[in-house]
Design a protein around this motif. Structure first.
Motif, PDB file in Angstrom:
ATOM      1  N   THR A 396       0.791  -1.238   0.000  1.00 18.04           N
ATOM      2  CA  THR A 396       0.000   0.000   0.000  1.00 18.04           C
ATOM      3  C   THR A 396       0.825   1.291   0.000  1.00 18.04           C
ATOM      4  N   GLU A 398       3.799   3.259  -1.715  1.00 15.38           N
ATOM      5  CA  GLU A 398       4.787   3.331  -2.798  1.00 15.38           C
ATOM      6  C   GLU A 398       5.924   4.236  -2.332  1.00 15.38           C
ATOM      7  N   ASN A 408       4.448   7.737  -1.988  1.00 18.47           N
ATOM      8  CA  ASN A 408       3.613   8.202  -0.883  1.00 18.47           C
ATOM      9  C   ASN A 408       4.306   8.235   0.472  1.00 18.47           C
ATOM     10  N   ARG A 444      -0.557  14.160  -2.713  1.00 17.66           N
ATOM     11  CA  ARG A 444      -0.657  12.837  -3.360  1.00 17.66           C
ATOM     12  C   ARG A 444      -1.222  11.806  -2.388  1.00 17.66           C
ATOM     13  N   ASP A 445      -0.737  11.865  -1.156  1.00 16.84           N
ATOM     14  CA  ASP A 445      -1.209  10.913  -0.153  1.00 16.84           C
ATOM     15  C   ASP A 445      -2.707  11.075   0.091  1.00 16.84           C
ATOM     16  N   LYS A 448      -4.807   9.596  -2.687  1.00 10.78           N
ATOM     17  CA  LYS A 448      -4.717   8.157  -2.966  1.00 10.78           C
ATOM     18  C   LYS A 448      -6.018   7.469  -2.522  1.00 10.78           C
ATOM     19  N   ASP A 449      -6.461   6.508  -3.323  1.00  6.70           N
ATOM     20  CA  ASP A 449      -7.694   5.796  -2.972  1.00  6.70           C
ATOM     21  C   ASP A 449      -7.388   4.705  -1.943  1.00  6.70           C
TER      22      ASP A 449
END
Ligand code: ADP
Length: 467
Positions: A396, A398, A408, A444-445, A448-449
């Protein structure tokens, strides 16, 4: 009811399945510690007496129902078994409790005349369910159901001597063989038996599904799991994005969305520093840790690097309870580094939200981690996780890539304090030397889905395949 991640999952997954048009019942014990505000809303659906032990003792089974968000919760009621303090105490008491619970759950379904297509069991506490189903309940309507067992944490298996489990379950001898319940010469293992009798096995990440088939992570069940690997797969957990939503989170000083995250996180940081007695300075790099304090969670690594982390620009906030060894070690650091390190030794839901929001990074350096939720919650709150590449953490998070400006969080592979320290320093370097890129990672975090949508869909597909 929540003692860890399983509580989150059992709240969020059924809710997500209902959204996918599944008809879902959750069956769980009517624990004494459930808050009165929920108990009051439960509706009595009936009761009966059920045979349990091999000497023919009968036990009361009450069914109390409660509905929420389209999910029906049936609580199995029995004062003798479920009114102790915590859901889990010690195996001596827990073995009878969950021998009773598994059988009562199936009996309750028959009593309610509600025959599901799938019975989805979670962890060792439900380990006897598939075995009861294929033996004692084989000639009842329920037997048409297929069984899925999910391993949330292989460390806990419900092992006890054969005699005791035989007494409490009254299961036939055939279930106590080496391919199912039996282990070594005299032991029985409820999870092991349950896995053998299940039609499918899932665990909560792909990486963990592979890891548990090796000696390092298999907790003694690696051979058994390799034997059953044809029916084993990983489906990663999500989080409930309504509960964990920084934009509507009433527990925060300054709720935020992506548009104001950078400023609001500073306000939340100042509020947290104030409430915990840390030096109030929005420029400090705040490292959070929210965890059960057990050796699974890599806390010996954290303990080893605290003195190195504390460099005048950094603060550390720890929230957790558990092993005295770690509680004491973190208390010691709090005392040693007053105003810089806070060790809040408690289980505190509200404070956990505030730490997720206020921290810059969250540490999850686990020795093993089936899925892990804290890194998902952290990302949702724009807090970069620093994780060891194991289990769900690997699947989960990256790793940050400085050349492409992607990723992330920060990761390390071997279980080694030096590597954790290095990962923290990589994070600090980016934070202090390239704030623009850091802030992009925060966004970005948050984008994220990490919701349940995709994973619930995968469970639904599995259910359909089985039926
Ligand atoms: P595990 O299930 O192994 O404990 P997870 O990462 O799957 O670990 O889930 C942990 C959950 O418990 C998260 O929701 C986390 O916020 C919560 N949690 C852990 N410790 C505490 C604590 N001391 N106070 C509040 N919440 C906590």
């Amino acid at each position: 009811m929540k003692t860890g991640g399983l509580g989150d999952v059992m709240y969020a997954l059924p809710k997500a399945l209902v959204k996918l048009n599944c008809d879902v019942k959750v069956i769980l014990p009517n624990y004494g510690v459930i808050k009165p505000q929920y108990k009051e809303q439960m509706v009595y659906k009936g009761s009966f007496y059920m045979d349990l032990t091999s000497d023919g003792k009968q036990y009361y089974v009450g069914i109390m129902e409660y509905e929420n968000d389209g999910v029906v919760y049936d609580f199995i009621d029995n004062e003798e078994f479920f009114t102790r303090g915590n859901p889990y105490t010690n195996l001596v008491d827990d073995i009878p409790v969950f021998s009773f619970f598994g059988k009562a759950a199936l009996a309750a379904l028959n009593y309610l005349d509600w025959t599901p297509d799938i019975i989805h069991c979670h962890d060792w506490q439900a380990g006897l369910v598939p075995i009861y189903l294929r033996t004692m309940f084989a000639s009842t309507p329920l037997a048409r159901a297929k069984v899925v067992t999910t391993i949330h944490n292989l460390r806990f298996q419900g092992q006890y001597n054969i005699q005791t489990i035989k007494y409490w379950s009254n299961l036939p001898d055939e279930a106590f063989n080496m391919g199912a319940l039996q282990e070594r010469w005299t032991e029985a293992n409820m999870l092991k038996g349950g896995l053998a009798y299940s039609d499918a096995i899932t665990t909560v990440s792909n990486t963990y599904a592979g890891e548990i088939q090796t000696a390092e992570y298999g907790e003694g069940l690696e051979d058994h799991l390799r034997f059953h690997s044809y029916k084993l797969r990983g489906i990663v957990n999500g989080i409930d994005v309504d509960i964990w939503n920084p934009a509507t989170d009433k527990l925060l000083e300054a709720p935020y969305g992506v548009e104001n995250a950078i400023e609001a996180k500073k306000a939340n940081k100042l509020a947290l520093q104030k409430s915990l007695g840390l030096e109030q300075d929005e420029g400090k790099f705040v490292i959070g840790l929210i965890s059960r304090l057990t050796n699974q969670k890599g806390l010996d690594l954290v303990s080893a690097v605290v003195p190195g982390m504390v460099d005048g620009n950094t603060q550390v906030v720890i929230l957790g309870t558990g092993d005295p060894e770690f509680e004491d070690s973190f208390r010691y650091y709090e005392n040693q580094y007053k105003g810089t390190v806070c060790a809040y030794i408690a289980y505190d839901e509200a404070l956990s939200h505030q730490i997720y929001a206020a921290s810059d990074v969250l540490l999850v350096p686990s020795k093993f981690e089936p899925c892990g939720l804290t890194q998902l919650i952290a990302m949702r709150y724009g807090t970069a996780p620093i994780v060891r590449e194991t289990g769900g953490l690997k699947d989960t998070v990256e790793p940050y890539n400085m050349f492409e400006n992607t990723g992330n969080g920060f990761t390390f592979d071997r279980y080694d304090a030096g590597l954790l320290y290095d990962a923290i320093n990589r994070a600090k370097t980016l934070y202090f030397e390239d704030r623009e890129d850091w802030d992009k990672m925060v966004i970005r975090d948050m984008e994220k889905d990490v919701s349940w949508a995709k994973s619930a869909e995968q469970y639904r597909e599995l259910y359909l395949q089985l039926t």
